[in-house]
Design a protein around this motif. Sequence first.
Motif, PDB file in Angstrom:
ATOM      1  N   SER A  86      12.562  -0.471  33.176  1.00  0.00           N
ATOM      2  CA  SER A  86      12.034   0.026  31.910  1.00  0.00           C
ATOM      3  C   SER A  86      11.950   1.541  31.937  1.00  0.00           C
ATOM      4  CB  SER A  86      10.648  -0.572  31.635  1.00  0.00           C
ATOM      5  OG  SER A  86      10.714  -1.969  31.501  1.00  0.00           O
ATOM      6  N   ASN A  87      12.018   2.153  30.755  1.00  0.00           N
ATOM      7  CA  ASN A  87      11.861   3.608  30.674  1.00  0.00           C
ATOM      8  C   ASN A  87      10.679   3.985  29.790  1.00  0.00           C
ATOM      9  OD1 ASN A  87      12.834   3.048  28.120  1.00  0.00           O
ATOM     10  ND2 ASN A  87      14.564   4.470  28.201  1.00  0.00           N
ATOM     11  N   ASN A  88       9.767   3.041  29.562  1.00  0.00           N
ATOM     12  CA  ASN A  88       8.626   3.320  28.692  1.00  0.00           C
ATOM     13  C   ASN A  88       7.543   4.142  29.377  1.00  0.00           C
ATOM     14  OD1 ASN A  88       8.165   0.951  30.281  1.00  0.00           O
ATOM     15  ND2 ASN A  88       6.390   0.456  29.003  1.00  0.00           N
ATOM     16  N   ILE A  89       7.490   4.113  30.713  1.00  0.00           N
ATOM     17  CA  ILE A  89       6.536   4.925  31.474  1.00  0.00           C
ATOM     18  C   ILE A  89       7.295   5.507  32.659  1.00  0.00           C
ATOM     19  CG2 ILE A  89       4.322   4.995  32.684  1.00  0.00           C
ATOM     20  CD1 ILE A  89       3.532   2.427  31.200  1.00  0.00           C
ATOM     21  N   LEU A  90       7.252   6.823  32.801  1.00  0.00           N
ATOM     22  CA  LEU A  90       8.002   7.517  33.848  1.00  0.00           C
ATOM     23  C   LEU A  90       7.119   8.584  34.474  1.00  0.00           C
ATOM     24  CD1 LEU A  90      11.230   8.238  31.730  1.00  0.00           C
ATOM     25  CD2 LEU A  90      10.939   6.353  33.357  1.00  0.00           C
ATOM     26  N   GLY A  91       7.417   8.939  35.716  1.00  0.00           N
ATOM     27  CA  GLY A  91       6.687  10.023  36.370  1.00  0.00           C
ATOM     28  C   GLY A  91       7.592  10.775  37.318  1.00  0.00           C
ATOM     29  N   SER A  92       7.346  12.083  37.455  1.00  0.00           N
ATOM     30  CA  SER A  92       8.194  12.856  38.359  1.00  0.00           C
ATOM     31  C   SER A  92       7.636  14.258  38.581  1.00  0.00           C
ATOM     32  CB  SER A  92       9.603  12.992  37.781  1.00  0.00           C
ATOM     33  OG  SER A  92      10.462  13.667  38.675  1.00  0.00           O
ATOM     34  N   LYS A  93       8.035  14.827  39.706  1.00  0.00           N
ATOM     35  CA  LYS A  93       7.877  16.259  39.891  1.00  0.00           C
ATOM     36  C   LYS A  93       9.020  16.945  39.141  1.00  0.00           C
ATOM     37  CE  LYS A  93      10.459  16.542  44.267  1.00  0.00           C
ATOM     38  NZ  LYS A  93      10.379  16.923  45.706  1.00  0.00           N
ATOM     39  N   PRO A  94       8.889  18.238  38.808  1.00  0.00           N
ATOM     40  CA  PRO A  94       9.971  18.923  38.089  1.00  0.00           C
ATOM     41  C   PRO A  94      11.233  19.037  38.942  1.00  0.00           C
ATOM     42  CG  PRO A  94       7.921  20.190  38.019  1.00  0.00           C
ATOM     43  CD  PRO A  94       7.720  19.102  39.025  1.00  0.00           C
ATOM     44  N   SER A  95      12.372  19.039  38.271  1.00  0.00           N
ATOM     45  CA  SER A  95      13.680  19.315  38.877  1.00  0.00           C
ATOM     46  C   SER A  95      14.074  18.320  39.961  1.00  0.00           C
ATOM     47  CB  SER A  95      13.708  20.746  39.443  1.00  0.00           C
ATOM     48  OG  SER A  95      13.453  21.686  38.429  1.00  0.00           O
TER      49      SER A  95
ATOM     50  N   THR B 262       9.778   5.043  38.172  1.00  0.00           N
ATOM     51  CA  THR B 262       9.915   4.366  36.890  1.00  0.00           C
ATOM     52  C   THR B 262       9.147   3.057  36.984  1.00  0.00           C
ATOM     53  OG1 THR B 262      11.497   3.609  35.217  1.00  0.00           O
ATOM     54  CG2 THR B 262      12.051   3.167  37.521  1.00  0.00           C
ATOM     55  N   VAL B 263       9.225   2.225  35.967  1.00  0.00           N
ATOM     56  CA  VAL B 263       8.504   0.957  36.006  1.00  0.00           C
ATOM     57  C   VAL B 263       9.485  -0.207  35.950  1.00  0.00           C
ATOM     58  CG1 VAL B 263       6.337   1.830  35.099  1.00  0.00           C
ATOM     59  CG2 VAL B 263       8.092   1.050  33.505  1.00  0.00           C
ATOM     60  N   ASP B 264       9.085  -1.299  36.561  1.00  0.00           N
ATOM     61  CA  ASP B 264       9.925  -2.484  36.703  1.00  0.00           C
ATOM     62  C   ASP B 264       9.147  -3.684  36.190  1.00  0.00           C
ATOM     63  OD1 ASP B 264      11.467  -4.631  37.536  1.00  0.00           O
ATOM     64  OD2 ASP B 264      11.854  -3.833  39.538  1.00  0.00           O
ATOM     65  N   GLY B 265       9.671  -4.304  35.137  1.00  0.00           N
ATOM     66  CA  GLY B 265       8.989  -5.453  34.546  1.00  0.00           C
ATOM     67  C   GLY B 265       9.156  -6.738  35.326  1.00  0.00           C
TER      68      GLY B 265
END
Length: 276
Positions: free
Chosen positions: A173-182, A164-167
Amino acid sequence: RLILLIALFLLVTLGLLVSRILAFVQLFFEHSGVAITQQEIASAYAEPGGQQRPQLIPKIIHQVYHDWRHQNQLLPSDWDDLRQTCISLNEDWEYMLWTEEKSRDFLEANYPHFIKTYDGYRYPVQRVDALRYFLMHHYGGIYLDLDNGCLESLTPFLYYPAWTVDGGHGALSNNILGSKPSHPFWKLLTDSLLTYDYNYFFPYVTISYASGQWFETAIWQEYHSSTTPENHLYRIMLDNRPGTDPWIFFTQARGETWKNWDNVMFLWIGDHLIVL
């Protein structure tokens, strides 16, 4: 004896209340997980062997457009320009734009147990919040709010299992997220949406703590409290205050489509929390 039982009950209640307050306050200070800067991500990708690492995240970009005010399916031109920057810089990626109808169909097909909660949210932006978490769990990929654009290819982010992103101040923040599935973090997060579904008096608090950034931060802390350091997730530092590191990969434009009457008050409190 009755007095003793009442005193014991009050003591336990007070203890629980204090622990909840302390846990809540901690959402706005130091966060768990591995802090990593955009420059560190870019350098790791550019160094010898950086591109030979296992790619963990699929090449999918998710964005959500729910126009609950005008019921218009056409993106505003400034947001369309922003998303085109991400599409053009990531030409070999799949791009998925989630409208209200498409979003609900996805949840109904894959997470039918959540439909009642999803439909019952008081504020439409809560459905946008919740949807992004389910997209990360089901598909994986990278999610961006429509007021975020791209300056570079997002490929360097594909080597980190979930982030996730940290201001740099306040909640995550939850405006930009990334992950592998499951990934199990998103399983915990999506399951917790049911237990955190509560309407507070203030719209900002309801949105933030039932589905938004405060909620995400609370579950982030819970997840890390029960995992070993080698399974800790990444916080990408994305501070836009003067004097902080420049943004390398992303841009920020007009947002705050969910502004309510109490936003200004709580944003001021957040900016001055350390002083208070």
